[in-house]
Write a protein that holds these residues in place. Structure first.
Motif, PDB file in Angstrom:
ATOM      1  N   LEU A 185     -26.693  49.174 -69.087  1.00 11.83           N
ATOM      2  CA  LEU A 185     -26.064  49.078 -67.774  1.00 11.83           C
ATOM      3  C   LEU A 185     -26.835  48.125 -66.873  1.00 11.83           C
ATOM      4  CD1 LEU A 185     -25.095  52.811 -67.177  1.00 11.83           C
ATOM      5  CD2 LEU A 185     -23.517  50.887 -67.400  1.00 11.83           C
ATOM      6  N   MET A 186     -28.156  48.135 -66.993  1.00 10.79           N
ATOM      7  CA  MET A 186     -28.974  47.192 -66.228  1.00 10.79           C
ATOM      8  C   MET A 186     -28.658  45.763 -66.645  1.00 10.79           C
ATOM      9  SD  MET A 186     -32.686  49.073 -66.282  1.00 10.79           S
ATOM     10  CE  MET A 186     -32.862  50.801 -65.840  1.00 10.79           C
ATOM     11  N   ILE A 187     -28.538  45.553 -67.955  1.00 14.17           N
ATOM     12  CA  ILE A 187     -28.213  44.222 -68.467  1.00 14.17           C
ATOM     13  C   ILE A 187     -26.840  43.787 -67.973  1.00 14.17           C
ATOM     14  CG2 ILE A 187     -27.683  42.899 -70.560  1.00 14.17           C
ATOM     15  CD1 ILE A 187     -30.658  43.288 -70.185  1.00 14.17           C
ATOM     16  N   SER A 188     -25.881  44.719 -67.933  1.00 12.91           N
ATOM     17  CA  SER A 188     -24.520  44.363 -67.520  1.00 12.91           C
ATOM     18  C   SER A 188     -24.458  43.944 -66.064  1.00 12.91           C
ATOM     19  CB  SER A 188     -23.573  45.542 -67.762  1.00 12.91           C
ATOM     20  OG  SER A 188     -23.818  46.596 -66.849  1.00 12.91           O
ATOM     21  N   ALA A 189     -25.443  44.348 -65.269  1.00 13.62           N
ATOM     22  CA  ALA A 189     -25.459  43.985 -63.854  1.00 13.62           C
ATOM     23  C   ALA A 189     -26.119  42.622 -63.613  1.00 13.62           C
ATOM     24  CB  ALA A 189     -26.194  45.053 -63.048  1.00 13.62           C
ATOM     25  N   LEU A 190     -26.763  42.065 -64.639  1.00 14.38           N
ATOM     26  CA  LEU A 190     -27.498  40.809 -64.461  1.00 14.38           C
ATOM     27  C   LEU A 190     -26.631  39.612 -64.071  1.00 14.38           C
ATOM     28  CD1 LEU A 190     -30.110  40.960 -67.367  1.00 14.38           C
ATOM     29  CD2 LEU A 190     -30.513  41.339 -64.929  1.00 14.38           C
ATOM     30  N   PRO A 191     -25.467  39.375 -64.713  1.00 15.83           N
ATOM     31  CA  PRO A 191     -24.690  38.175 -64.379  1.00 15.83           C
ATOM     32  C   PRO A 191     -24.375  38.046 -62.898  1.00 15.83           C
ATOM     33  CG  PRO A 191     -23.852  39.151 -66.384  1.00 15.83           C
ATOM     34  CD  PRO A 191     -24.851  40.116 -65.837  1.00 15.83           C
ATOM     35  N   ALA A 192     -23.921  39.133 -62.272  1.00 12.71           N
ATOM     36  CA  ALA A 192     -23.600  39.081 -60.849  1.00 12.71           C
ATOM     37  C   ALA A 192     -24.838  38.779 -60.020  1.00 12.71           C
ATOM     38  CB  ALA A 192     -22.968  40.393 -60.405  1.00 12.71           C
ATOM     39  N   MET A 193     -25.962  39.351 -60.402  1.00  8.73           N
ATOM     40  CA  MET A 193     -27.192  39.132 -59.650  1.00  8.73           C
ATOM     41  C   MET A 193     -27.657  37.680 -59.751  1.00  8.73           C
ATOM     42  SD  MET A 193     -29.205  42.558 -60.748  1.00  8.73           S
ATOM     43  CE  MET A 193     -28.350  44.134 -60.656  1.00  8.73           C
ATOM     44  N   PHE A 194     -27.597  37.141 -60.968  1.00  8.44           N
ATOM     45  CA  PHE A 194     -28.012  35.752 -61.153  1.00  8.44           C
ATOM     46  C   PHE A 194     -27.134  34.813 -60.345  1.00  8.44           C
ATOM     47  CE2 PHE A 194     -30.778  37.101 -64.473  1.00  8.44           C
ATOM     48  CZ  PHE A 194     -31.598  36.038 -64.794  1.00  8.44           C
ATOM     49  N   GLN A 195     -25.831  35.039 -60.387  1.00 10.16           N
ATOM     50  CA  GLN A 195     -24.922  34.107 -59.735  1.00 10.16           C
ATOM     51  C   GLN A 195     -24.938  34.228 -58.217  1.00 10.16           C
ATOM     52  OE1 GLN A 195     -21.062  33.597 -61.824  1.00 10.16           O
ATOM     53  NE2 GLN A 195     -21.963  34.797 -63.467  1.00 10.16           N
ATOM     54  N   ARG A 196     -25.534  35.287 -57.710  1.00 10.35           N
ATOM     55  CA  ARG A 196     -25.676  35.433 -56.260  1.00 10.35           C
ATOM     56  C   ARG A 196     -27.031  34.922 -55.772  1.00 10.35           C
ATOM     57  NH1 ARG A 196     -22.209  38.675 -53.502  1.00 10.35           N
ATOM     58  NH2 ARG A 196     -23.830  39.132 -51.984  1.00 10.35           N
ATOM     59  N   GLU A 197     -27.953  34.628 -56.677  1.00  9.92           N
ATOM     60  CA  GLU A 197     -29.300  34.199 -56.296  1.00  9.92           C
ATOM     61  C   GLU A 197     -29.446  32.687 -56.485  1.00  9.92           C
ATOM     62  OE1 GLU A 197     -32.547  33.636 -54.845  1.00  9.92           O
ATOM     63  OE2 GLU A 197     -31.979  35.753 -54.821  1.00  9.92           O
ATOM     64  N   GLU A 198     -29.530  31.969 -55.391  1.00 11.37           N
ATOM     65  CA  GLU A 198     -29.532  30.499 -55.428  1.00 11.37           C
ATOM     66  C   GLU A 198     -30.671  29.934 -56.259  1.00 11.37           C
ATOM     67  OE1 GLU A 198     -29.713  26.722 -52.303  1.00 11.37           O
ATOM     68  OE2 GLU A 198     -29.482  28.765 -51.553  1.00 11.37           O
ATOM     69  N   SER A 199     -31.863  30.505 -56.124  1.00  8.16           N
ATOM     70  CA  SER A 199     -33.010  29.959 -56.843  1.00  8.16           C
ATOM     71  C   SER A 199     -32.843  30.101 -58.355  1.00  8.16           C
ATOM     72  CB  SER A 199     -34.302  30.654 -56.391  1.00  8.16           C
ATOM     73  OG  SER A 199     -34.230  32.040 -56.644  1.00  8.16           O
ATOM     74  N   MET A 200     -32.266  31.208 -58.789  1.00  5.87           N
ATOM     75  CA  MET A 200     -32.029  31.406 -60.217  1.00  5.87           C
ATOM     76  C   MET A 200     -30.959  30.452 -60.733  1.00  5.87           C
ATOM     77  SD  MET A 200     -32.116  35.547 -60.677  1.00  5.87           S
ATOM     78  CE  MET A 200     -33.659  36.387 -61.032  1.00  5.87           C
ATOM     79  N   MET A 201     -29.882  30.309 -59.977  1.00  9.33           N
ATOM     80  CA  MET A 201     -28.802  29.432 -60.406  1.00  9.33           C
ATOM     81  C   MET A 201     -29.237  27.972 -60.418  1.00  9.33           C
ATOM     82  SD  MET A 201     -26.432  31.221 -61.509  1.00  9.33           S
ATOM     83  CE  MET A 201     -25.429  29.775 -61.892  1.00  9.33           C
ATOM     84  N   ASP A 202     -30.120  27.607 -59.513  1.00 10.42           N
ATOM     85  CA  ASP A 202     -30.654  26.246 -59.502  1.00 10.42           C
ATOM     86  C   ASP A 202     -31.369  25.963 -60.811  1.00 10.42           C
ATOM     87  OD1 ASP A 202     -31.331  23.711 -58.503  1.00 10.42           O
ATOM     88  OD2 ASP A 202     -33.260  24.439 -57.765  1.00 10.42           O
ATOM     89  N   LEU A 203     -32.171  26.936 -61.270  1.00  8.85           N
ATOM     90  CA  LEU A 203     -32.881  26.786 -62.541  1.00  8.85           C
ATOM     91  C   LEU A 203     -31.918  26.821 -63.727  1.00  8.85           C
ATOM     92  CD1 LEU A 203     -35.950  29.083 -61.771  1.00  8.85           C
ATOM     93  CD2 LEU A 203     -35.987  26.600 -62.032  1.00  8.85           C
ATOM     94  N   ILE A 204     -30.966  27.734 -63.690  1.00 11.73           N
ATOM     95  CA  ILE A 204     -29.963  27.826 -64.764  1.00 11.73           C
ATOM     96  C   ILE A 204     -29.228  26.504 -64.917  1.00 11.73           C
ATOM     97  CG2 ILE A 204     -27.709  28.838 -65.351  1.00 11.73           C
ATOM     98  CD1 ILE A 204     -29.794  30.785 -66.061  1.00 11.73           C
ATOM     99  N   ASN A 205     -28.830  25.905 -63.798  1.00  8.64           N
ATOM    100  CA  ASN A 205     -28.077  24.647 -63.837  1.00  8.64           C
ATOM    101  C   ASN A 205     -28.920  23.469 -64.311  1.00  8.64           C
ATOM    102  OD1 ASN A 205     -25.626  25.734 -62.967  1.00  8.64           O
ATOM    103  ND2 ASN A 205     -26.198  25.568 -60.811  1.00  8.64           N
ATOM    104  N   GLU A 206     -30.244  23.646 -64.287  1.00  9.20           N
ATOM    105  CA  GLU A 206     -31.135  22.604 -64.810  1.00  9.20           C
ATOM    106  C   GLU A 206     -31.529  22.882 -66.257  1.00  9.20           C
ATOM    107  OE1 GLU A 206     -34.322  21.057 -62.565  1.00  9.20           O
ATOM    108  OE2 GLU A 206     -33.339  21.325 -60.624  1.00  9.20           O
ATOM    109  N   GLY A 207     -30.875  23.854 -66.871  1.00  5.93           N
ATOM    110  CA  GLY A 207     -31.110  24.116 -68.287  1.00  5.93           C
ATOM    111  C   GLY A 207     -32.153  25.164 -68.592  1.00  5.93           C
ATOM    112  N   VAL A 208     -32.636  25.868 -67.561  1.00  3.40           N
ATOM    113  CA  VAL A 208     -33.629  26.911 -67.799  1.00  3.40           C
ATOM    114  C   VAL A 208     -32.940  28.168 -68.321  1.00  3.40           C
ATOM    115  CG1 VAL A 208     -35.387  28.392 -66.732  1.00  3.40           C
ATOM    116  CG2 VAL A 208     -35.162  25.998 -66.022  1.00  3.40           C
ATOM    117  N   LYS A 209     -33.577  28.819 -69.285  1.00  2.00           N
ATOM    118  CA  LYS A 209     -33.077  30.075 -69.839  1.00  2.00           C
ATOM    119  C   LYS A 209     -33.998  31.211 -69.390  1.00  2.00           C
ATOM    120  CE  LYS A 209     -31.524  27.728 -74.078  1.00  2.00           C
ATOM    121  NZ  LYS A 209     -32.100  26.404 -73.739  1.00  2.00           N
TER     122      LYS A 209
END
Length: 243
Positions: free
Chosen positions: A78-102
């Motif tokens: 359930l914690m894992i299932s909540a991750l996508p929404a959290m990542f997509q709401r956090e600008e700093s994480m999405m900035d890294l994701i969009n630069e290819g960071v995993k």
């Protein structure tokens, strides 16, 4: 409630700038993440981030779960299932994701053992976004609570059932517990409430949960006890200061 302790770290705002390299941004994120975890009293339990290579960040998210508990795997998922929404709401994480960071996300138990993990990258978020749209009106904490409620009711060994978890105010979390007939009789005793409160307060997992809730701004937790027919029995409220 306990599964919610690791979510405090996602509410931070980390500074990023377009002129910085990906590596610099990764290290800034990790430093900010770890500092926030430590300040919110989560860091001491194992929540931490670290850079792994040129395009990977490992996130260890501590939980009050025990890997030997039969419900631990479900709670961790359930914690894992909540991750996508959290990542997509956090600008700093999405900035890294969009630069290819995993992000290698690992849910760990009270002894540091890995219960489950997930690799979060752009492909993962794109797939989950298509399959499960984000409610833009929800905070990460509300998203997690919604995910937990989707798995309820949950029955405990004493016959009681957790029916609902609600954030009833900015600083209060309310649990609705359905009590079996035999426990309803016990609860009629005038000494039942103080004894039950004392039992919960002396439970290490409850103590840890309440302390960690402070990182989410939760300073009060209410237990709303009901009959199987939905009739109210009584309510008990704890303040974080009591722990």
């Amino acid at each position: 409630m306990r599964t919610l302790a690791f979510l405090a770290i996602f509410s931070i705002a980390l500074l990023t700038a377009s002129c910085k390299s990906r590596t610099q941004k990764m290290h800034e994120f990790v430093n900010g993440f770890n500092q926030t975890a430590m300040n919110s009293m989560i860091g001491t339990s194992g929540t931490q981030a670290k850079v792994e290579g040129l395009d990977m960040i490992e996130l260890n998210l501590a939980s009050p779960l025990d890997i030997n508990d039969p419900t631990a795997s479900q709670s961790a998922q359930l914690m894992i299932s909540a991750l996508p929404a959290m990542f997509q709401r956090e600008e700093s994480m999405m900035d890294l994701i969009n630069e290819g960071v995993k992000f290698k996300v690992r849910i760990i138990d009270t002894n540091g053992r890995i219960i489950t993990d997930a690799l979060v990258d752009k492909s993962f978020l794109d797939k989950t976004k298509q399959g499960s749209p984000i409610n833009d009106g929800q905070s990460p904490e509300e998203t997690a609570i919604s995910a937990l409620n989707a798995s309820l009711p949950m029955q405990y060994e004493d016959g009681s059932r957790l029916m609902k978890i609600e954030r009833t105010s900015s600083n209060e979390l309310t649990y609705t517990l359905e009590m079996p007939a035999d426990m309803q009789e016990i609860l009629k005793s005038p000494n039942a409430e103080p004894l039950l409160k004392e039992s919960l307060k002396s439970d290490p997992s409850t103590q840890n949960t309440l302390r960690r809730m402070r990182g989410l701004g939760i300073t009060k937790v209410t237990y709303k006890l009901i009959t199987p027919e939905g009739k109210s029995i009584q309510s008990m409220t704890f303040n974080a200061s009591e722990f």
